[in-house]
Design a protein around this motif. Structure first.
Motif, PDB file in Angstrom:
ATOM      1  N   HIS A 159     -30.358 -32.718 -18.432  1.00 46.82           N
ATOM      2  CA  HIS A 159     -29.796 -33.283 -19.661  1.00 46.82           C
ATOM      3  C   HIS A 159     -29.460 -32.177 -20.656  1.00 46.82           C
ATOM      4  N   ALA A 160     -30.327 -31.161 -20.772  1.00 44.57           N
ATOM      5  CA  ALA A 160     -30.076 -30.072 -21.707  1.00 44.57           C
ATOM      6  C   ALA A 160     -28.835 -29.277 -21.307  1.00 44.57           C
ATOM      7  N   ILE A 161     -28.659 -29.022 -20.006  1.00 40.21           N
ATOM      8  CA  ILE A 161     -27.477 -28.288 -19.538  1.00 40.21           C
ATOM      9  C   ILE A 161     -26.206 -29.059 -19.853  1.00 40.21           C
ATOM     10  N   LEU A 162     -26.217 -30.364 -19.582  1.00 39.25           N
ATOM     11  CA  LEU A 162     -25.042 -31.184 -19.862  1.00 39.25           C
ATOM     12  C   LEU A 162     -24.736 -31.222 -21.359  1.00 39.25           C
ATOM     13  N   GLU A 163     -25.775 -31.249 -22.181  1.00 42.27           N
ATOM     14  CA  GLU A 163     -25.567 -31.224 -23.628  1.00 42.27           C
ATOM     15  C   GLU A 163     -24.974 -29.891 -24.071  1.00 42.27           C
ATOM     16  N   HIS A 164     -25.450 -28.797 -23.481  1.00 42.78           N
ATOM     17  CA  HIS A 164     -24.883 -27.482 -23.800  1.00 42.78           C
ATOM     18  C   HIS A 164     -23.392 -27.441 -23.454  1.00 42.78           C
ATOM     19  N   ILE A 165     -23.029 -27.971 -22.293  1.00 42.83           N
ATOM     20  CA  ILE A 165     -21.628 -27.956 -21.872  1.00 42.83           C
ATOM     21  C   ILE A 165     -20.774 -28.795 -22.820  1.00 42.83           C
ATOM     22  N   ALA A 166     -21.262 -29.972 -23.170  1.00 36.22           N
ATOM     23  CA  ALA A 166     -20.505 -30.850 -24.062  1.00 36.22           C
ATOM     24  C   ALA A 166     -20.328 -30.246 -25.447  1.00 36.22           C
ATOM     25  N   ALA A 167     -21.257 -29.377 -25.850  1.00 33.17           N
ATOM     26  CA  ALA A 167     -21.211 -28.795 -27.191  1.00 33.17           C
ATOM     27  C   ALA A 167     -20.384 -27.518 -27.264  1.00 33.17           C
ATOM     28  N   GLN A 168     -19.841 -27.059 -26.156  1.00 32.84           N
ATOM     29  CA  GLN A 168     -19.059 -25.825 -26.181  1.00 32.84           C
ATOM     30  C   GLN A 168     -17.808 -26.011 -27.044  1.00 32.84           C
ATOM     31  N   PRO A 169     -17.395 -24.976 -27.750  1.00 37.08           N
ATOM     32  CA  PRO A 169     -16.248 -25.116 -28.660  1.00 37.08           C
ATOM     33  C   PRO A 169     -14.938 -25.385 -27.941  1.00 37.08           C
ATOM     34  N   GLN A 229     -13.368 -26.854 -24.070  1.00 37.44           N
ATOM     35  CA  GLN A 229     -13.653 -27.400 -22.752  1.00 37.44           C
ATOM     36  C   GLN A 229     -12.701 -26.794 -21.731  1.00 37.44           C
ATOM     37  N   MET A 230     -13.185 -26.614 -20.513  1.00 42.20           N
ATOM     38  CA  MET A 230     -12.376 -26.041 -19.440  1.00 42.20           C
ATOM     39  C   MET A 230     -12.945 -26.464 -18.104  1.00 42.20           C
ATOM     40  N   PRO A 231     -12.198 -26.273 -16.997  1.00 43.68           N
ATOM     41  CA  PRO A 231     -12.731 -26.607 -15.675  1.00 43.68           C
ATOM     42  C   PRO A 231     -14.088 -25.939 -15.471  1.00 43.68           C
ATOM     43  N   THR A 232     -15.050 -26.724 -14.998  1.00 45.96           N
ATOM     44  CA  THR A 232     -16.437 -26.269 -14.963  1.00 45.96           C
ATOM     45  C   THR A 232     -17.041 -26.427 -13.578  1.00 45.96           C
ATOM     46  N   ILE A 233     -17.799 -25.407 -13.168  1.00 46.37           N
ATOM     47  CA  ILE A 233     -18.547 -25.433 -11.917  1.00 46.37           C
ATOM     48  C   ILE A 233     -19.999 -25.119 -12.246  1.00 46.37           C
ATOM     49  N   MET A 234     -20.921 -25.979 -11.814  1.00 41.64           N
ATOM     50  CA  MET A 234     -22.349 -25.752 -11.994  1.00 41.64           C
ATOM     51  C   MET A 234     -22.960 -25.530 -10.613  1.00 41.64           C
ATOM     52  N   MET A 235     -23.715 -24.442 -10.472  1.00 40.77           N
ATOM     53  CA  MET A 235     -24.276 -24.088  -9.169  1.00 40.77           C
ATOM     54  C   MET A 235     -25.693 -23.567  -9.342  1.00 40.77           C
ATOM     55  N   GLY A 236     -26.515 -23.758  -8.311  1.00 36.84           N
ATOM     56  CA  GLY A 236     -27.828 -23.146  -8.356  1.00 36.84           C
ATOM     57  C   GLY A 236     -28.852 -23.864  -7.513  1.00 36.84           C
ATOM     58  N   ASP A 237     -30.089 -23.406  -7.653  1.00 43.27           N
ATOM     59  CA  ASP A 237     -31.240 -23.964  -6.945  1.00 43.27           C
ATOM     60  C   ASP A 237     -31.870 -25.011  -7.853  1.00 43.27           C
ATOM     61  N   LEU A 238     -31.743 -26.282  -7.450  1.00 47.65           N
ATOM     62  CA  LEU A 238     -32.259 -27.370  -8.278  1.00 47.65           C
ATOM     63  C   LEU A 238     -33.688 -27.762  -7.932  1.00 47.65           C
ATOM     64  N   ASN A 239     -34.213 -27.298  -6.814  1.00 46.85           N
ATOM     65  CA  ASN A 239     -35.555 -27.678  -6.368  1.00 46.85           C
ATOM     66  C   ASN A 239     -35.705 -29.187  -6.229  1.00 46.85           C
ATOM     67  N   GLU A 240     -34.617 -29.866  -5.946  1.00 46.10           N
ATOM     68  CA  GLU A 240     -34.626 -31.330  -5.790  1.00 46.10           C
ATOM     69  C   GLU A 240     -34.512 -31.673  -4.310  1.00 46.10           C
ATOM     70  N   TRP A 241     -35.558 -32.295  -3.751  1.00 51.25           N
ATOM     71  CA  TRP A 241     -35.564 -32.634  -2.334  1.00 51.25           C
ATOM     72  C   TRP A 241     -34.808 -33.928  -2.055  1.00 51.25           C
ATOM     73  N   ARG A 242     -34.681 -34.780  -3.063  1.00 49.62           N
ATOM     74  CA  ARG A 242     -33.963 -36.042  -2.846  1.00 49.62           C
ATOM     75  C   ARG A 242     -32.456 -35.796  -2.828  1.00 49.62           C
ATOM     76  N   VAL A 243     -31.743 -36.601  -2.058  1.00 50.81           N
ATOM     77  CA  VAL A 243     -30.318 -36.346  -1.836  1.00 50.81           C
ATOM     78  C   VAL A 243     -29.473 -36.806  -3.016  1.00 50.81           C
ATOM     79  N   THR A 244     -29.787 -37.956  -3.610  1.00 51.51           N
ATOM     80  CA  THR A 244     -28.925 -38.519  -4.650  1.00 51.51           C
ATOM     81  C   THR A 244     -29.667 -38.884  -5.928  1.00 51.51           C
TER      82      THR A 244
END
Length: 235
Positions: free
Chosen positions: A134-144, A146-161
């Motif tokens: 939620h914090a990451i999405l809020e940071h993106i929405a607050a950027q001065p 907007q542009m095409p965005t790609i978010m990548m990384g290790d989420l440590n989430e074992w569930r698929v969806t």
């Protein structure tokens, strides 16, 4: 582009070999790489990918001001670029944390077209992962701008969806990449890629090779995109 948890360059043989990480990135042949665990965790937190080694292989690291003097990342999150990729701006993102975690945001221009890259390494706790998403999405929405965005990384989430995957999916497309962990016999999709809805994805997947299976405990992800027609750089 690539996303890779390099485990501080420690491979399955428990040897620290940053040269193997460079070999894997060369196999992917990316222009931009988001890297997790790029710095050691304790002491002065020296990077395991020094500038000389990066330059030898045609990379340079985004210089985050908040990084410690001998580090290249923010809580281990680093962004690497090839020649021809222009750095427009960069920021470290503050996240709610139970353990030291962070995310980074970088605006780049590729062939004159802008793209926003967010690199992240989320918590082991599902509750904190969702707060961090939620914090990451809020940071993106607050950027001065907007542009095409790609978010990548290790989420440590074992569930698929479920969990933080569902949180990111409310505003971004979830790319169907495969399992990345553990590298020798991957069963969990801990590493993920999300793109904004206007992004045209030509392909995405997990990079498997003899070298990638031993260089870290995670396999890297690769992504090929076509920036939206009519994209213009800010300013």
């Amino acid at each position: 582009m690539a996303s890779y948890n390099i485990r501080k360059a420690v491979g399955s043989d428990l040897r620290r070999r940053p040269d193997r990480i460079m070999t894997v990135l060369s196999e992917i042949d990316a222009s931009i790489a988001v890297v997790q665990e790029a710095d050691r965790r304790f002491g002065e937190r020296h990077t395991v990918l020094p500038a000389g080694l990066l330059a030898e292989h045609g990379w340079r690291a985004v210089p985050f001001e908040n990084a410690l003097p001998n580090a290249i990342g923010w809580h281990g999150n680093a962004v690497l670029m090839r020649d021809g990729v222009e750095l427009l701006r960069h920021a470290t993102l503050t996240l709610p944390v139970l353990e030291p975690r962070g995310a980074v945001l970088v605006d780049l221009a590729v062939a004159g077209a802008p793209v926003r890259i967010v690199g992240m390494h989320l918590d082991l706790s599902g509750l904190w992962r969702r707060r961090q998403a939620h914090a990451i999405l809020e940071h993106i929405a607050a950027q001065p701008e907007q542009m095409p965005t790609i978010m990548m990384g290790d989420l440590n989430e074992w569930r698929v969806t479920a969990g933080c995957i569902a949180d990111f999916a409310r505003t971004h497309k979830v790319l169907p990449t495969g399992p990345t962990f553990p590298a020798g016999n991957p069963v969990a999709r801990l590493d993920r890629v999300f793109v904004s809805n206007e992004m045209e994805v030509e392909g995405a997947g997990v990079h498997q090779s003899p070298q990638s299976r031993v260089s870290s405990d995670h396999l890297p992800l690769w992504l090929k995109v076509r920036l939206p027609r009519g994209s213009r750089r800010p300013g």
